[in-house]
Design a protein around this motif. Structure first.
Motif, PDB file in Angstrom:
ATOM      1  N   ARG A  37       0.860  -1.177   0.000  1.00 35.80           N
ATOM      2  CA  ARG A  37       0.000   0.000   0.000  1.00 35.80           C
ATOM      3  C   ARG A  37       0.900   1.231   0.000  1.00 35.80           C
ATOM      4  O   ARG A  37       1.925   1.267   0.704  1.00 35.80           O
ATOM      5  N   LEU A  47       1.403  -4.640   2.687  1.00 34.53           N
ATOM      6  CA  LEU A  47       0.047  -4.844   3.191  1.00 34.53           C
ATOM      7  C   LEU A  47      -0.136  -6.318   3.570  1.00 34.53           C
ATOM      8  O   LEU A  47      -0.512  -6.638   4.686  1.00 34.53           O
ATOM      9  N   ASP A  82      -8.826   3.652   3.851  1.00 33.00           N
ATOM     10  CA  ASP A  82      -8.307   2.707   2.854  1.00 33.00           C
ATOM     11  C   ASP A  82      -7.878   3.413   1.577  1.00 33.00           C
ATOM     12  O   ASP A  82      -7.250   2.800   0.702  1.00 33.00           O
ATOM     13  N   TYR A  86      -2.662   0.799  -4.350  1.00 32.60           N
ATOM     14  CA  TYR A  86      -2.346  -0.586  -3.997  1.00 32.60           C
ATOM     15  C   TYR A  86      -1.452  -1.165  -5.098  1.00 32.60           C
ATOM     16  O   TYR A  86      -1.835  -1.235  -6.259  1.00 32.60           O
TER      17      TYR A  86
END
Lengths: 109, 116
Positions: A37, A47, A82, A86
Motif C-alpha cells: 500500500r 500490506l 483505505d 495498492y
C-alpha cells in the motif's frame, strides 16, 4: 509486455462498499506475491503476502491463481482510511521485487 | 530513528550536474535496495546490495548511474550528467534477509529529484 500489470483506476467507492483489484503477471517462474500500500507522497509499505491457498487479514482477502497468472485483493466494508494506491508485487526467488504501477482507490464518505 | 533514512528529501538541480543521494538503512539489515518511482508509476528496481557488494545492478539505466555501499551500511546513489528524464523519487529500502521471499522491504520516504 510489462511483467506486472494493474488497472491504474481510480476506483471511487462509497464507504462500506466492497472493492476488488486484479493484477496479472507475465513470468510463470514468479514464486512470491504481495500487495503493498502506498499513501499519497509516502513510501510503499507491505500490506500482505499472497498465498496459493488464499489468505485473509481482517477486511482484506488476497487470492492467487497460478494457472491464469493473476492475483487479486478484495477489500470489504471500505473505510475512508483505505484510500491509497495498492501495488501488486511479484518476485522470482532471489531476485528483487517487481512492482506494478498500482491501482488508486478513493473511498468517499 | 529506527527506520530507513534518506537525504536529501528534495533536490533540485540543473541538467548536466552531478547528484548524490544517501540512504541509511535500518541497523542490522544486510540487504539494501534502490528503486526509482516516476509519477503514476510503480517503483522501478535499480540496484541491490548484499553487504558491501552489488548483488544485482541490472536495473541501472545507464553508466551515468552508480551506487556504493563501502561499509555495508550507508549507501550513496550517484548520478552524473543529470538529464530531465532522471527526475523522479528515488526510494531506498532495506531488509534483514539476503533473499527477499518474505516480501517485506522497509522503504525510506525517498529523495525527490527534479532536474531542470
Amino acid at each position: 509486455r510489462k511483467e506486472v500489470e494493474q488497472d491504474p483506476g481510480p476506483f471511487n467507492v462509497p464507504e462500506g462498499a466492497t472493492v476488488a483489484f486484479n493484477c496479472t503477471y507475465s513470468n510463470s517462474a514468479s514464486q512470491s506475491f504481495f500487495w503493498y500500500r502506498q499513501d499519497c507522497r509516502k513510501e510503499p509499505k507491505l500490506l500482505m503476502s499472497v498465498y496459493s491457498s488464499g489468505n485473509e487479514d481482517g477486511r482484506f482477502t488476497a487470492q492467487l491463481n497460478r494457472a491464469s497468472q493473476y492475483i487479486s485483493l478484495l477489500i470489504r466494508d471500505s473505510k475512508l482510511s483505505d484510500s491509497a494506491t495498492y501495488l501488486c508485487v511479484v518476485n522470482k526467488g532471489n531476485t528483487p521485487l517487481v512492482f506494478g504501477k498500482g491501482t488508486r482507490l478513493s473511498v468517499i464518505a | 530513528g529506527a527506520g530507513v533514512s534518506q537525504t536529501p528529501s528534495n533536490k533540485v538541480t540543473e541538467k548536466g550536474k552531478y547528484v548524490e543521494l544517501r540512504c541509511d538503512p535500518i541497523s542490522g539489515h544486510t540487504a539494501l535496495y534502490w528503486y526509482r518511482q516516476s509519477l503514476g508509476q510503480g517503483p522501478e528496481f535499480l540496484i541491490y546490495f548484499q553487504g558491501t557488494g552489488a548483488a544485482d545492478d541490472s536495473g541501472l539505466p545507464n553508466d551515468r548511474f552508480f551506487a556504493v555501499r563501502p561499509e555495508g551500511s550507508v549507501s550513496t546513489l550517484k548520478i552524473q550528467r543529470t538529464e530531465r528524464g532522471d527526475s523522479a523519487v528515488y526510494l531506498c529500502a532495506s531488509s534483514s534477509h539476503g533473499t527477499i521471499n518474505t516480501g517485506e522491504l522497509f522503504f525510506g520516504e525517498g529523495s525527490r529529484l527534479t532536474v531542470l
